[in-house]
Design a protein around this motif. Structure first.
Motif, PDB file in Angstrom:
ATOM      1  N   ARG A   1     -45.345  16.438 -32.246  1.00 23.25           N
ATOM      2  CA  ARG A   1     -44.125  15.920 -31.621  1.00 23.25           C
ATOM      3  C   ARG A   1     -44.356  15.789 -30.117  1.00 23.25           C
ATOM      4  NH1 ARG A   1     -40.240  20.284 -32.406  1.00 23.25           N
ATOM      5  NH2 ARG A   1     -42.104  21.552 -32.681  1.00 23.25           N
ATOM      6  N   ALA A   2     -43.804  14.727 -29.534  1.00 21.41           N
ATOM      7  CA  ALA A   2     -43.930  14.480 -28.094  1.00 21.41           C
ATOM      8  C   ALA A   2     -42.682  14.979 -27.382  1.00 21.41           C
ATOM      9  CB  ALA A   2     -44.134  12.994 -27.815  1.00 21.41           C
ATOM     10  N   LEU A   3     -42.864  15.378 -26.127  1.00 22.51           N
ATOM     11  CA  LEU A   3     -41.772  15.961 -25.335  1.00 22.51           C
ATOM     12  C   LEU A   3     -41.717  15.274 -23.977  1.00 22.51           C
ATOM     13  CD1 LEU A   3     -39.671  18.285 -24.736  1.00 22.51           C
ATOM     14  CD2 LEU A   3     -41.635  19.595 -23.862  1.00 22.51           C
ATOM     15  N   ASN A   4     -40.500  14.891 -23.562  1.00 26.67           N
ATOM     16  CA  ASN A   4     -40.267  14.466 -22.180  1.00 26.67           C
ATOM     17  C   ASN A   4     -38.985  15.099 -21.670  1.00 26.67           C
ATOM     18  OD1 ASN A   4     -38.182  13.015 -23.304  1.00 26.67           O
ATOM     19  ND2 ASN A   4     -38.925  11.012 -22.683  1.00 26.67           N
ATOM     20  N   ASN A   5     -38.502  14.661 -20.520  1.00 26.33           N
ATOM     21  CA  ASN A   5     -37.334  15.306 -19.919  1.00 26.33           C
ATOM     22  C   ASN A   5     -36.062  15.135 -20.737  1.00 26.33           C
ATOM     23  OD1 ASN A   5     -38.848  16.186 -17.735  1.00 26.33           O
ATOM     24  ND2 ASN A   5     -38.496  14.285 -16.578  1.00 26.33           N
ATOM     25  N   SER A   6     -36.047  14.124 -21.607  1.00 28.90           N
ATOM     26  CA  SER A   6     -34.839  13.869 -22.394  1.00 28.90           C
ATOM     27  C   SER A   6     -34.825  14.612 -23.712  1.00 28.90           C
ATOM     28  CB  SER A   6     -34.696  12.366 -22.658  1.00 28.90           C
ATOM     29  OG  SER A   6     -34.565  11.658 -21.453  1.00 28.90           O
ATOM     30  N   GLY A   7     -35.952  15.093 -24.180  1.00 30.53           N
ATOM     31  CA  GLY A   7     -35.971  15.806 -25.437  1.00 30.53           C
ATOM     32  C   GLY A   7     -37.278  15.632 -26.178  1.00 30.53           C
ATOM     33  N   VAL A   8     -37.240  16.001 -27.458  1.00 29.50           N
ATOM     34  CA  VAL A   8     -38.422  15.993 -28.314  1.00 29.50           C
ATOM     35  C   VAL A   8     -38.308  14.839 -29.295  1.00 29.50           C
ATOM     36  CG1 VAL A   8     -39.834  17.344 -29.918  1.00 29.50           C
ATOM     37  CG2 VAL A   8     -38.579  18.489 -28.090  1.00 29.50           C
ATOM     38  N   SER A   9     -39.416  14.190 -29.546  1.00 26.96           N
ATOM     39  CA  SER A   9     -39.441  13.054 -30.461  1.00 26.96           C
ATOM     40  C   SER A   9     -39.384  13.528 -31.906  1.00 26.96           C
ATOM     41  CB  SER A   9     -40.714  12.228 -30.239  1.00 26.96           C
ATOM     42  OG  SER A   9     -41.841  12.934 -30.753  1.00 26.96           O
ATOM     43  N   ARG A  10     -39.245  12.566 -32.792  1.00 28.71           N
ATOM     44  CA  ARG A  10     -39.409  12.846 -34.210  1.00 28.71           C
ATOM     45  C   ARG A  10     -40.863  13.221 -34.479  1.00 28.71           C
ATOM     46  NH1 ARG A  10     -39.721   8.909 -36.840  1.00 28.71           N
ATOM     47  NH2 ARG A  10     -39.714   7.273 -35.260  1.00 28.71           N
ATOM     48  N   PRO A  11     -41.128  13.988 -35.525  1.00 32.59           N
ATOM     49  CA  PRO A  11     -42.533  14.349 -35.813  1.00 32.59           C
ATOM     50  C   PRO A  11     -43.302  13.149 -36.341  1.00 32.59           C
ATOM     51  CG  PRO A  11     -41.068  15.231 -37.503  1.00 32.59           C
ATOM     52  CD  PRO A  11     -40.187  14.682 -36.424  1.00 32.59           C
ATOM     53  N   SER A  12     -44.606  13.209 -36.128  1.00 32.09           N
ATOM     54  CA  SER A  12     -45.484  12.157 -36.631  1.00 32.09           C
ATOM     55  C   SER A  12     -45.651  12.299 -38.135  1.00 32.09           C
ATOM     56  CB  SER A  12     -46.851  12.257 -35.945  1.00 32.09           C
ATOM     57  OG  SER A  12     -47.478  13.470 -36.342  1.00 32.09           O
ATOM     58  N   ARG A  13     -46.339  11.329 -38.731  1.00 34.40           N
ATOM     59  CA  ARG A  13     -46.707  11.475 -40.144  1.00 34.40           C
ATOM     60  C   ARG A  13     -47.699  12.624 -40.262  1.00 34.40           C
ATOM     61  NH1 ARG A  13     -49.334   6.547 -43.547  1.00 34.40           N
ATOM     62  NH2 ARG A  13     -47.153   5.881 -43.743  1.00 34.40           N
ATOM     63  N   ALA A  14     -47.545  13.430 -41.300  1.00 35.90           N
ATOM     64  CA  ALA A  14     -48.410  14.601 -41.466  1.00 35.90           C
ATOM     65  C   ALA A  14     -49.848  14.158 -41.736  1.00 35.90           C
ATOM     66  CB  ALA A  14     -47.900  15.471 -42.606  1.00 35.90           C
ATOM     67  N   SER A  15     -50.781  14.982 -41.270  1.00 34.80           N
ATOM     68  CA  SER A  15     -52.200  14.693 -41.472  1.00 34.80           C
ATOM     69  C   SER A  15     -52.587  14.959 -42.920  1.00 34.80           C
ATOM     70  CB  SER A  15     -53.045  15.560 -40.543  1.00 34.80           C
ATOM     71  OG  SER A  15     -52.945  16.926 -40.946  1.00 34.80           O
ATOM     72  N   ASP A  16     -53.784  14.529 -43.277  1.00 38.17           N
ATOM     73  CA  ASP A  16     -54.311  14.869 -44.592  1.00 38.17           C
ATOM     74  C   ASP A  16     -54.583  16.372 -44.651  1.00 38.17           C
ATOM     75  OD1 ASP A  16     -54.237  12.224 -45.376  1.00 38.17           O
ATOM     76  OD2 ASP A  16     -56.287  11.823 -44.672  1.00 38.17           O
ATOM     77  N   PRO A  17     -54.470  16.998 -45.817  1.00 37.64           N
ATOM     78  CA  PRO A  17     -54.713  18.453 -45.908  1.00 37.64           C
ATOM     79  C   PRO A  17     -56.158  18.794 -45.562  1.00 37.64           C
ATOM     80  CG  PRO A  17     -53.550  17.636 -47.858  1.00 37.64           C
ATOM     81  CD  PRO A  17     -54.021  16.432 -47.090  1.00 37.64           C
ATOM     82  N   VAL A  18     -56.341  19.950 -44.924  1.00 41.55           N
ATOM     83  CA  VAL A  18     -57.670  20.440 -44.575  1.00 41.55           C
ATOM     84  C   VAL A  18     -57.741  21.908 -44.967  1.00 41.55           C
ATOM     85  CG1 VAL A  18     -56.977  21.025 -42.217  1.00 41.55           C
ATOM     86  CG2 VAL A  18     -59.377  20.607 -42.732  1.00 41.55           C
ATOM     87  N   VAL A  19     -58.899  22.332 -45.498  1.00 43.98           N
ATOM     88  CA  VAL A  19     -59.076  23.701 -45.967  1.00 43.98           C
ATOM     89  C   VAL A  19     -59.761  24.514 -44.880  1.00 43.98           C
ATOM     90  CG1 VAL A  19     -60.059  25.150 -47.786  1.00 43.98           C
ATOM     91  CG2 VAL A  19     -59.270  22.845 -48.315  1.00 43.98           C
ATOM     92  N   ALA A  20     -59.223  25.682 -44.586  1.00 37.00           N
ATOM     93  CA  ALA A  20     -59.846  26.596 -43.613  1.00 37.00           C
ATOM     94  C   ALA A  20     -60.968  27.353 -44.327  1.00 37.00           C
ATOM     95  CB  ALA A  20     -58.802  27.563 -43.055  1.00 37.00           C
ATOM     96  N   MET A  21     -62.192  26.905 -44.113  1.00 40.06           N
ATOM     97  CA  MET A  21     -63.330  27.543 -44.770  1.00 40.06           C
ATOM     98  C   MET A  21     -64.588  27.266 -43.970  1.00 40.06           C
ATOM     99  SD  MET A  21     -63.760  24.956 -48.035  1.00 40.06           S
ATOM    100  CE  MET A  21     -64.958  26.025 -48.767  1.00 40.06           C
TER     101      MET A  21
END
Length: 1461
Positions: free
Chosen positions: A467-487
């Motif tokens: 999400r992006a932030l400026n003085n007026s507030g926070v944007s809508r969230p972006s499209r989620a990334s592809d899943p990634v495994v912590a390994m």
């Protein structure tokens, strides 16, 4: 001598081959003066005469090392002159430059020999040849032909270069860069101007292209200063920057065009060319893509479908082509967001829930066994509406990199729109797969578009969003990334590789050295991979000595300049050989090292890193270079810009557009593009737009580039389409006249002219094409001269505009050059159609070139539907060269042609026009006649589809204006105005306007004598305007008899002035007159308090408003003035009366809906002390009188409630008011006519209150009735049957019952059917209510009557006991009992008796009798107690049954006595 002539001919041939060259270079070849040459020839001939008499000497070249001498010497080796050599390089550069004929004549034949001698630097010999007369004549003819060619060339040079000056090369149209798929062909076009005609050369990456050496690869063409390079069958190696260089004596100029060849898949080689033969199926598959998707626009969250219809021919059973979709050259696969479908005929790509990642160039590729075919179009995805004004839009393209056991790097791209202020930073959220809760990864916004996420759980899968932030507030969230495994990356590699070997069924054990309890060694290759002011990322390799158990790591830091090492992750060692350090002091320098640890302990530290300063290593991109917009289509513009010079890790560029002067910038793309050229679609036609570009990398945005020059959004110019309809218009023995139709598409620019080519045809064999005209022909006909009689020729025509030369028209059939001998005229030519509407179109043509034996006297126009038969438009010929064809059918295509006629007859038809659809296109405007405020008459035509170089062309009667003094043309933007300078009968005619470089935008207006007269009248009104009045002067009387004169002005300005006039004398405001002009409402008023005798006359309001005038008058004389004066005096008296108690409304009567009569009046200005008295017939009604109860007062209304009126209420009623201020009275006469007026009103109320007639059936007949609110005897009521009055009789009766008015019809018959009406007197006439007693109404009423009648008869005749029987009988035991009942019934009823609900039969004990049909009796002898019970007499006939019940009680005397005791 023959060799000299041969050399001269060769030189002349070279001169003819080098066309359009300047005379500037005519002296550039080597030359020698006459004296040097003469001396040299004399010495050479004397010294070498014996060697060349009979045997020729072989020429030899100089050796390479021998130094050449360019001195002219005699036999004594004395220098007698200097020879300027023709070097071979110079010769190659200027071999197409021509010498003039005069210089050739001056130098002579000997000079040509000498020049060739010295250019070759070899010996020469001279031979004397005797020529025959035939040879001399032939050479003479050739010299004359050469002279004529030279003369034509000089004339051409004068026309092409009228200023006789040289000009450097200049690219009028530069070649445009292109991107194509591998296996396709591409052509680069350009137009070069300059004098002398520039020589051009093509280069690939600055290497000269030799098209003649590689004809299979390159084809170059140069015609009429138009140059092209075609690259055939492009391969990946053809990707390069191509340059065209133009050179003449004034200088050199170059233009560049990049060509990019794209492959569909990396490493794919195109082995089969499109539409090649397929040996597998034995056919060649031809692919055609139709119904193609175009540039599309979507919004985030929407669903979009792209599709094309694919035709593969021939059709092979069970064979389907391969359908592949690409985005920006990358093949797509079905996923959650992408769905693909192939129906066998149509390929569809559906993008579910659009996101900015989906923006890009989409390509459909159809692969067959014979090759492939493609279609591409761009898809733009706009941002969804923000939830809060000013916040940025969502970031895009979130990806994960360098995933490890507890660490991953997340990257994204910045959005195109930052919102109302710059973006401060970004928040990264993570979601563990399988859960629904998003967790924020960073508390402080990060500025970089890259962030290391730590603290992941090994083996778990995560998705991320930003999400992006400026003085007026926070944007809508972006499209989620592809899943990634912590390994661990090595484990991930093993999983991807799969099992290393198949199972063998054996397990082998080997002994290994014990490693339990081994302390790991130091890590290696420690380095700082990323360093920003927010964080520093370290990476290293695990230690070699670590045993078999897992290894974890501690990270330590040290501030440069100190020796203190501080452990960063004391609480929890990390599992991955990656680590991100936060909260470092910006600007300070640190060193880092790592310690490995396991259960055996903590190992030695690794080698420390060098000093690392905390700060941003990646700088913002530099501002992009100049932005150049280029016209493309009616809704798009090609934008090119210079790349950012100082940029690292460039993500791409964002392009913004703004309508010039608006100050509002809108992004053209929502996904960064990496090139320096982009096509901005979705613009509004004819908008004047400016563009700017900003670059973006992970560090952020660059500054915006400088604004481009304003560019009008409209289609770019292109080469016109080929001319059509080349026909022969006239021919003689040595010339032909050709005509043709202008191209259907001009390419967005004016047609500058036409070029014609010809070739001869003999026995079906054609020669090469030759140019006819060197300068473009501006008309659509041309006279081709110098032809040979009885020779067949073919012709073709090309059109030229600013962009270049079109393809050639279809060649004509072979035409024989011989004189026409026909008497009728030839066909007209130059047909063109204007003003196409849904039911009409205008055809224009040029007269035939060949008139026949007499002049042309008229024309006939034919038309037909596209597949119909030809029909003539008019019965009589027209002398005009235009005609409006009317009566067409909308939506039908028509073709038109023209015949010319003369005294000999009608000639052949012209070439038919193309099929033209009869329709009125949206946005079509007509010519509008306008008369402005100054009375100027003009014709106005507007065009919304105007191009940059479009022009309005006005004509009268479809001919160019010859008398320009009659009209003045003014054009501004898309509006043109033809102003009549002095309108008169000379201006009558049809005026038309045609807009060039449009799709036939045109209109016409016919000015008739009647129309001109009307326009002149309007013009006069505008020149000498009259102020309009909404209301002319009127008069009204006001209170006190005051007189008001007023008028209302319809249209005026604030400068309008009023002059008040009475009997031609101006009057002014004073004691007698009060004046007012309200300029808000436009009302003019003049007041007089008293109307006197001297005021008789004419009152006038004179208005002046600039040059406009107005007048309104009112005449008050004679009886009209006397009547007004009388009313004024009355109003004044009334005002005096109203100063005391008075009647506002005089005494009157009203009848209520209930028919009650009220006398009422309204009083005003009364006090409590005001006396109010009522009188009837002159006698005051006292308080104790009966009528006093009828007097009421409500507010200021006095009421006398008579109620239901009768004759006793007739009389004269009077009301009087009196107090100290005055008195007033009112009187109402309710006698005779007054009483009758009241009764008439009562009758009206009664009549209107009557209900609709209704029907009621009885046993006697049918009743028609209506209810009224009240009935009085004086009300006249009549009944009508079939419009005839109903007479009273025994069978038909009418009357009144209460408020019911009825008509009874006893024993109705069919004659009683029909319309019935009740006629009620309403005080003035009759009021009727009508009922149609027929049809269903009659049937229902008559059936009900019969039913009720039958029921009444049954009721009268049914069996019944009418009396005689008691209810209870008490009798002593042992006595006899006789009871008799009276019975009635017709027919005589049947009689029976029952006891306790059981039939009773006669016997010795019971005697039952029925006598005379009326008397039924029962006798019981010696009653006993058993005779007690419930008895009933039953009577029955066909109309009914009745039971008369009674009770018999038998008692014993002894028992009764006991009861008494």
């Amino acid at each position: 001598m023959s060799k000299s002539l041969k050399l001269q001919k060769e030189q002349q041939q070279r001169d003819l081959e080098t066309r359009y060259e300047s005379s500037y270079h005519q002296g550039s070849l080597s030359s020698v003066n006459r004296q040097s040459y003469a001396a040299y020839v004399s010495s050479s001939s004397s010294s070498h005469g014996h060697k060349i008499s009979k045997k020729e000497k072989k020429l030899s070249t100089l050796s390479k090392k021998e130094k050449r001498s360019y001195l002219a010497v005699d036999k004594e080796e004395e220098v007698i002159g200097y020879v300027v050599p023709v070097f071979r390089s110079s010769h190659l550069a200027t071999q197409d430059l021509m010498e003039t004929q005069e210089e050739v004549k001056e130098e002579g034949v000997g000079y040509v020999v000498m020049r060739n001698l010295f250019s070759r630097e070899t010996d020469f010999k001279m031979r004397t040849v005797k020529k025959s007369r035939e040879t001399s004549l032939r050479e003479s003819a050739e010299r004359l032909a050469l002279s004529r060619k030279m003369h034509e060339k000089e004339e051409f040079q004068k026309k092409m270069n009228p200023d006789s000056l040289t000009h450097p090369p200049e690219f009028v149209v530069k070649p445009r860069g292109q991107t194509v798929w591998e296996g396709k062909s591409v052509t680069l076009h350009c137009t070069v101007a300059g004098w002398p005609k520039p020589r051009v050369a093509w280069y690939k990456n600055n290497v000269l292209i030799d098209a003649k050496s590689h004809p299979e690869k390159y084809v170059t063409e140069s015609q009429y200063n138009m140059h092209s390079l075609e690259i055939k069958n492009c391969s990946f190696s053809d990707t390069a920057e191509y340059r065209i260089s133009a050179l003449n004596v004034k200088g050199e100029s170059s233009a560049f065009a990049p060509v990019i060849i794209k492959r569909f898949k990396e490493g794919e080689e195109v082995t089969e060319r499109p539409h090649g033969f397929s040996p597998e199926y034995g056919v060649t598959f031809n692919t055609t893509i139709i119904d193609k998707f175009d540039v599309s626009f979507g919004r985030e969250g929407e669903t979009m479908s792209l599709g094309c219809t694919v035709i593969v021919y021939p059709t092979v059973k069970r064979y389907q082509p391969e359908i592949v979709w690409y985005r920006n050259g990358v093949a797509l696969s079905p996923s959650k967001w992408v769905q693909m479908h192939w129906s066998g005929e149509r390929a569809t790509l559906t993008l579910v829930h659009l996101n900015k990642e989906d923006e890009g160039l989409y390509t459909l590729r159809v692969n067959t066994k014979s090759g492939f075919d493609t279609h591409s179009a761009y898809v733009f995805v706009r941002d969804a509406d923000v939830e809060e004004e000013g916040v940025p839009v969502a970031p895009l393209d979130v990806r994960c990199h360098d995933a490890n056991k507890d660490y991953v790097v997340v990257t994204w791209k910045q959005p195109a729109v930052e919102g109302s202020s710059s973006i401060i930073g970004y928040f990264i959220d993570r979601l563990e797969v399988g859960t629904h809760h998003w967790t924020q990864c960073n508390d402080t916004p990060v500025k970089y578009a890259r962030f290391p996420v730590t603290g992941l759980n090994e083996g778990r899968s995560y998705t991320f969003r930003v999400r992006a932030l400026n003085n007026s507030g926070v944007s809508r969230p972006s499209r989620a990334s592809d899943p990634v495994v912590a390994m661990d990356p090595s484990d991930r590699a093993r999983l991807r590789a799969g099992p290393s070997a198949p199972w063998t069924g054996m397990i082998k054990f080997t002994e290994e050295d014990p490693t339990v309890g081994v302390v790991p060694g130091p890590s290696t290759d420690l380095a700082v991979t990323e360093a920003t002011k927010s964080y520093v990322v370290l990476s290293w390799k695990p230690p070699i000595q670590r045993g078999h158990e897992g290894v974890m790591y501690y990270v330590e830091k040290c501030l440069v300049g100190t020796d203190t090492w501080q452990r960063v992750n004391t609480g929890m060692p990390v599992k991955s050989p990656r680590f991100a350090l936060f909260d470092l002091a910006e600007g300070k320098s640190y060193s880092f090292r790592v310690r490995s640890c396991n259960s055996a302990g903590v190992g030695e530290p690794s080698e420390e890193t060098g000093a690392t300063t905390v700060g941003d290593r990646l700088d913002l991109p530099s501002v992009p270079g100049p932005v150049i917009p280029i016209r493309n289509t009616e809704t798009s513009v090609v934008v090119c810009w210079g790349a950012s010079k100082e940029v690292k890790n460039l993500v791409g560029y964002y392009i913004e557009v703004s309508v010039s002067g608006s100050g509002v910038w809108v992004p053209c793309n929502n996904k960064p593009v990496k090139g320096t050229r982009f096509v901005c679609h979705g613009l509004n036609t004819m908008d004047k737009c400016v563009f700017r570009v900003k670059a973006v990398n992970a560090a952020g945005y660059s500054g915006s580039s400088a604004e481009s020059e304003a560019c009008i959004v409209q289609a770019s110019i292109a080469v016109p389409s080929p001319p059509t309809g080349v026909t022969l218009q006239e021919r003689l023995r040595d010339y032909m006249v050709l005509g043709w139709q202008a191209p259907a598409k001009t390419g967005g620019a004016d047609i500058r002219g036409y070029y014609l080519d010809y070739r001869t045809v003999k026995d079906g064999i054609t020669s090469k094409w030759h140019e006819i005209n060197l300068q473009a022909v501006t008309g659509t006909s041309y006279k081709v001269t110098d032809l040979k009689e009885n020779v067949f020729y073919q012709f073709q025509v090309r059109a030229v505009n600013r962009a270049g030369i079109s393809e050639s028209s279809i060649p004509t059939v072979p035409l024989e050059c011989k004189e026409w001998t026909v008497a009728v005229p030839g066909p007209p030519h130059g047909l063109r159609v204007q003003e196409v509407r849904k039911d009409s179109m205008v055809l224009l043509w040029e007269p035939p070139t060949f008139n026949g034996r007499s002049a042309v006297t008229g024309y006939y126009v034919d038309y037909k539907e596209e597949n119909g038969k030809w029909r003539c438009v008019q019965e009589r010929s027209t002398k005009n060269t235009y005609m409006k064809v009317t009566g067409l059918q909308e939506g039908v295509s028509y073709m038109l042609r023209v015949h010319a006629k003369n005294l000999a007859g009608v000639g052949g038809p012209s070439k038919a026009t193309d099929a033209i659809l009869a329709e009125t296109r949206p946005g079509t405007n007509e010519i509008v006649v306008d008369v402005d405020d100054d009375g100027v008459i003009s014709l106005i035509f507007e065009c919304s589809d105007l191009k940059a170089n479009s022009q309005f062309v006005w004509s009268k009667n479809y001919e160019a204006f010859t008398d320009t003094s009659r009209l003045t043309i003014q054009t501004a933007g898309g509006r043109s105005r033809a102003i009549f300078n002095d309108p008169s009968l000379e201006d009558l005619g049809t005026y038309s306007c045609f807009v060039t470089n449009t799709d036939g935008v045109s209109a016409s207006y016919t000015l008739t004598e009647e129309g001109l007269k009307r326009l002149l009248d309007i013009s006069h009104d505008h020149q000498f305007p009259i102020i309009p009045f909404k209301s002319e002067m009127a008069i009204e009387l006001q209170e006190k008899g005051r007189v008001r004169l007023w008028a209302e002005v319809g249209k005026f300005t604030s400068n309008c002035q009023v002059e008040y006039v009475f009997n031609d004398n101006i009057i002014h405001e004073g004691k007698k007159y009060t004046m007012n002009f309200n300029k808000t409402t436009g009302i003019i008023e003049m007041f007089m308090d008293l109307l006197e005798v001297t005021d008789e006359g004419t009152f006038t309001f004179n208005l002046v408003d600039g040059k406009a005038t107005g007048r309104t008058s009112l005449v008050l004389i004679g009886e009209e003035f006397a009547e007004l004066q009388k009313k004024s005096e009355f109003e004044r008296a009334e005002w005096v009366r109203r100063q005391g108690p008075h009647f506002v409304e005089y005494l009157s009567f009203e009848v209520t809906p209930e028919c009650d009569v009220h006398l009422k009046c309204k009083v005003g200005n009364i006090k409590p002390a005001t006396e109010i008295a009522w009188f009837k017939d002159g006698i005051e009604i006292e308080e104790d009188d009966e009528d006093a109860k009828k007097i009421k007062k409500s507010d200021e209304v006095l009421i006398f409630d008579i109620g239901k009126i009768s004759k006793k209420d007739a009389g004269v009623y009077e009301v009087k008011l009196k107090d100290e201020r005055g008195k007033d009275k009112t009187l109402l006469n309710l006698t005779d006519a007054g009483y009758q007026a009241v009764m008439n009103e009562v009758f009206r109320v009664i009549a209107n209150s009557s209900t609709e007639l209704k029907v009621m059936s009885t046993e006697h007949g049918i009743i028609l009735y209506s209810f009224v609110v009240h009935y009085i005897e004086d009300l006249r009521v009549g009944w009508l049957h079939k419009e005839s009055k109903v007479s009273h009789s025994d069978r038909v009766q009418c009357g009144v019952t209460g408020e019911q008015l009825w008509l009874k019809i006893n024993e109705p018959t069919e004659k009683d059917k029909g319309k019935y009406a009740i006629d009620i007197f309403d005080g003035k006439g009759s009021f009727k209510r009508v009922l149609d007693l027929s049809g269903q109404v009659w049937e229902e009423a008559f059936e009900e009557f019969k039913r009720l009648k039958a029921a009444a008869i049954a009721e009268r005749n049914r069996a019944r006991v009418v009396g005689g029987l008691p209810d209870v009988v008490t009798i002593q035991e042992g006595k006899s009992l006789n009871l008799t009942g009276n019975v009635w019934g017709d027919p005589v009823p049947e009689v029976s008796w029952v006891k306790n609900d059981k039939p009773l039969l006669p016997d010795d004990h019971y005697t039952l009798k029925f006598e005379h049909g009326k008397f039924a009796s029962i006798t019981i002898a010696a009653v006993a107690t058993i005779d007690s019970g419930k008895y009933a007499l039953l009577v029955k006939n066909k109309y009914g049954t009745e039971a008369a019940e009674f009770t018999i009680s038998v008692y014993i005397p002894e028992d009764e006595a006991e009861k008494k005791e």
